[in-house]
Design a protein around this motif. Sequence first.
Motif, PDB file in Angstrom:
ATOM      1  N   ARG A 126       0.822  -1.214   0.000  1.00 44.34           N
ATOM      2  CA  ARG A 126       0.000   0.000   0.000  1.00 44.34           C
ATOM      3  C   ARG A 126       0.858   1.267   0.000  1.00 44.34           C
ATOM      4  O   ARG A 126       0.358   2.355  -0.206  1.00 44.34           O
ATOM      5  CB  ARG A 126      -0.925   0.000   1.212  1.00 44.34           C
ATOM      6  N   ALA A 127       2.159   1.086   0.274  1.00 44.32           N
ATOM      7  CA  ALA A 127       3.036   2.262   0.379  1.00 44.32           C
ATOM      8  C   ALA A 127       3.466   2.753  -0.997  1.00 44.32           C
ATOM      9  O   ALA A 127       3.656   1.974  -1.924  1.00 44.32           O
ATOM     10  CB  ALA A 127       4.259   1.902   1.196  1.00 44.32           C
ATOM     11  N   GLN A 128       3.585   4.073  -1.100  1.00 44.54           N
ATOM     12  CA  GLN A 128       4.068   4.650  -2.362  1.00 44.54           C
ATOM     13  C   GLN A 128       5.573   4.887  -2.298  1.00 44.54           C
ATOM     14  O   GLN A 128       6.204   5.160  -3.295  1.00 44.54           O
ATOM     15  CB  GLN A 128       3.328   5.961  -2.628  1.00 44.54           C
ATOM     16  N   GLY A 129       6.107   4.816  -1.090  1.00 48.30           N
ATOM     17  CA  GLY A 129       7.549   4.968  -0.920  1.00 48.30           C
ATOM     18  C   GLY A 129       7.970   4.323   0.373  1.00 48.30           C
ATOM     19  O   GLY A 129       7.176   4.235   1.317  1.00 48.30           O
ATOM     20  N   ILE A 130       9.201   3.833   0.417  1.00 46.85           N
ATOM     21  CA  ILE A 130       9.682   3.149   1.617  1.00 46.85           C
ATOM     22  C   ILE A 130      11.006   3.754   2.085  1.00 46.85           C
ATOM     23  O   ILE A 130      11.913   3.985   1.280  1.00 46.85           O
ATOM     24  CB  ILE A 130       9.820   1.628   1.358  1.00 46.85           C
ATOM     25  N   LEU A 131      11.081   4.065   3.390  1.00 46.09           N
ATOM     26  CA  LEU A 131      12.326   4.580   3.969  1.00 46.09           C
ATOM     27  C   LEU A 131      12.988   3.421   4.717  1.00 46.09           C
ATOM     28  O   LEU A 131      12.376   2.834   5.603  1.00 46.09           O
ATOM     29  CB  LEU A 131      12.044   5.699   4.972  1.00 46.09           C
ATOM     30  N   GLN A 152      23.725  -3.908   7.693  1.00 43.05           N
ATOM     31  CA  GLN A 152      23.733  -5.122   6.870  1.00 43.05           C
ATOM     32  C   GLN A 152      22.310  -5.648   6.645  1.00 43.05           C
ATOM     33  O   GLN A 152      21.998  -6.174   5.577  1.00 43.05           O
ATOM     34  CB  GLN A 152      24.588  -6.208   7.528  1.00 43.05           C
ATOM     35  N   HIS A 153      21.458  -5.480   7.653  1.00 39.43           N
ATOM     36  CA  HIS A 153      20.082  -5.979   7.543  1.00 39.43           C
ATOM     37  C   HIS A 153      19.232  -5.185   6.551  1.00 39.43           C
ATOM     38  O   HIS A 153      18.147  -5.624   6.184  1.00 39.43           O
ATOM     39  CB  HIS A 153      19.399  -5.990   8.917  1.00 39.43           C
ATOM     40  N   ILE A 154      19.728  -4.017   6.136  1.00 39.28           N
ATOM     41  CA  ILE A 154      18.977  -3.204   5.163  1.00 39.28           C
ATOM     42  C   ILE A 154      18.703  -4.030   3.899  1.00 39.28           C
ATOM     43  O   ILE A 154      17.629  -3.971   3.320  1.00 39.28           O
ATOM     44  CB  ILE A 154      19.771  -1.914   4.815  1.00 39.28           C
ATOM     45  N   LEU A 155      19.716  -4.857   3.516  1.00 38.97           N
ATOM     46  CA  LEU A 155      19.553  -5.704   2.327  1.00 38.97           C
ATOM     47  C   LEU A 155      18.382  -6.663   2.501  1.00 38.97           C
ATOM     48  O   LEU A 155      17.601  -6.884   1.579  1.00 38.97           O
ATOM     49  CB  LEU A 155      20.814  -6.529   2.092  1.00 38.97           C
ATOM     50  N   LYS A 156      18.255  -7.185   3.726  1.00 38.32           N
ATOM     51  CA  LYS A 156      17.174  -8.132   4.024  1.00 38.32           C
ATOM     52  C   LYS A 156      15.814  -7.416   3.967  1.00 38.32           C
ATOM     53  O   LYS A 156      14.851  -7.929   3.386  1.00 38.32           O
ATOM     54  CB  LYS A 156      17.421  -8.751   5.405  1.00 38.32           C
ATOM     55  N   TRP A 157      15.755  -6.189   4.525  1.00 35.28           N
ATOM     56  CA  TRP A 157      14.503  -5.423   4.483  1.00 35.28           C
ATOM     57  C   TRP A 157      14.133  -5.121   3.033  1.00 35.28           C
ATOM     58  O   TRP A 157      12.970  -5.257   2.644  1.00 35.28           O
ATOM     59  CB  TRP A 157      14.630  -4.110   5.269  1.00 35.28           C
ATOM     60  N   ALA A 158      15.145  -4.736   2.238  1.00 36.09           N
ATOM     61  CA  ALA A 158      14.878  -4.405   0.834  1.00 36.09           C
ATOM     62  C   ALA A 158      14.408  -5.641   0.077  1.00 36.09           C
ATOM     63  O   ALA A 158      13.499  -5.557  -0.758  1.00 36.09           O
ATOM     64  CB  ALA A 158      16.127  -3.813   0.190  1.00 36.09           C
ATOM     65  N   SER A 159      15.015  -6.801   0.378  1.00 32.30           N
ATOM     66  CA  SER A 159      14.604  -7.999  -0.364  1.00 32.30           C
ATOM     67  C   SER A 159      13.198  -8.443   0.052  1.00 32.30           C
ATOM     68  O   SER A 159      12.454  -8.980  -0.754  1.00 32.30           O
ATOM     69  CB  SER A 159      15.628  -9.129  -0.222  1.00 32.30           C
ATOM     70  N   ASP A 160      12.824  -8.185   1.317  1.00 28.89           N
ATOM     71  CA  ASP A 160      11.447  -8.478   1.760  1.00 28.89           C
ATOM     72  C   ASP A 160      10.440  -7.663   0.943  1.00 28.89           C
ATOM     73  O   ASP A 160       9.395  -8.163   0.542  1.00 28.89           O
ATOM     74  CB  ASP A 160      11.255  -8.097   3.233  1.00 28.89           C
TER      75      ASP A 160
END
Length: 144
Positions: A80-85, A97-105
């Motif tokens: 539902r989001a138009q942008g993600i921070l 390092q976990h940013i990659l995991k959040w992005a892949s989710d």
Amino acid sequence: MAKQYDVLLRLLVLGDSGVGKTCLLCRFTDNEFNSSHISTIGVDFKMRTLQVDGIKVRVQIWDTAGQERYQTITKQYYRRAQGILLVYDITSSSSFQHILKWASDVDEMNVLSLFGLLAVFIFIHNFIVTWLFHVYYPILQHLN
Ligand SMILES: Nc1nc2c(ncn2[C@@H]2O[C@H](COP(=O)(O)OP(=O)(O)OP(=O)(O)O)[C@@H](O)[C@H]2O)c(=O)[nH]1
């Protein structure tokens, strides 16, 4: 009553627990800082209306819990989001390092929605083909 905004922008904040997502939002919406860490439960949201080139933009920001146990809830908001921070703590290399995991989710959810679109397309395609062969052509043949 005057319209409160012209454009609504829905943003989502993701990142490990304790990286400062809630604090970042409080600073942006209320210009406040609270030094205590009260973990977000599931999802919370904050709003701020900005004037951009004469247009009233209401920014609705969804603050998500970084804790793993809330991920089933938080993932519901990705599409539902138009942008993600994506937020990390500059003093914590693991949170970076976990940013990659959040992005892949997030990517994973987009792939799922692509599959959803594909399924709808196949359904409509099959419906049209079935209709042509079983309804339209027999009627045409009958008329000839
Ligand atoms: N020194 C410092 N501490 C910060 C900063 N931003 C947040 N904090 C502290 O970091 C802790 C966690 O902040 P929160 O904003 O609650 O973290 P969160 O990412 O929302 O955490 P969850 O809700 O569990 O996902 C708090 O104790 C804050 O005071 C900052 O810029 N500098």
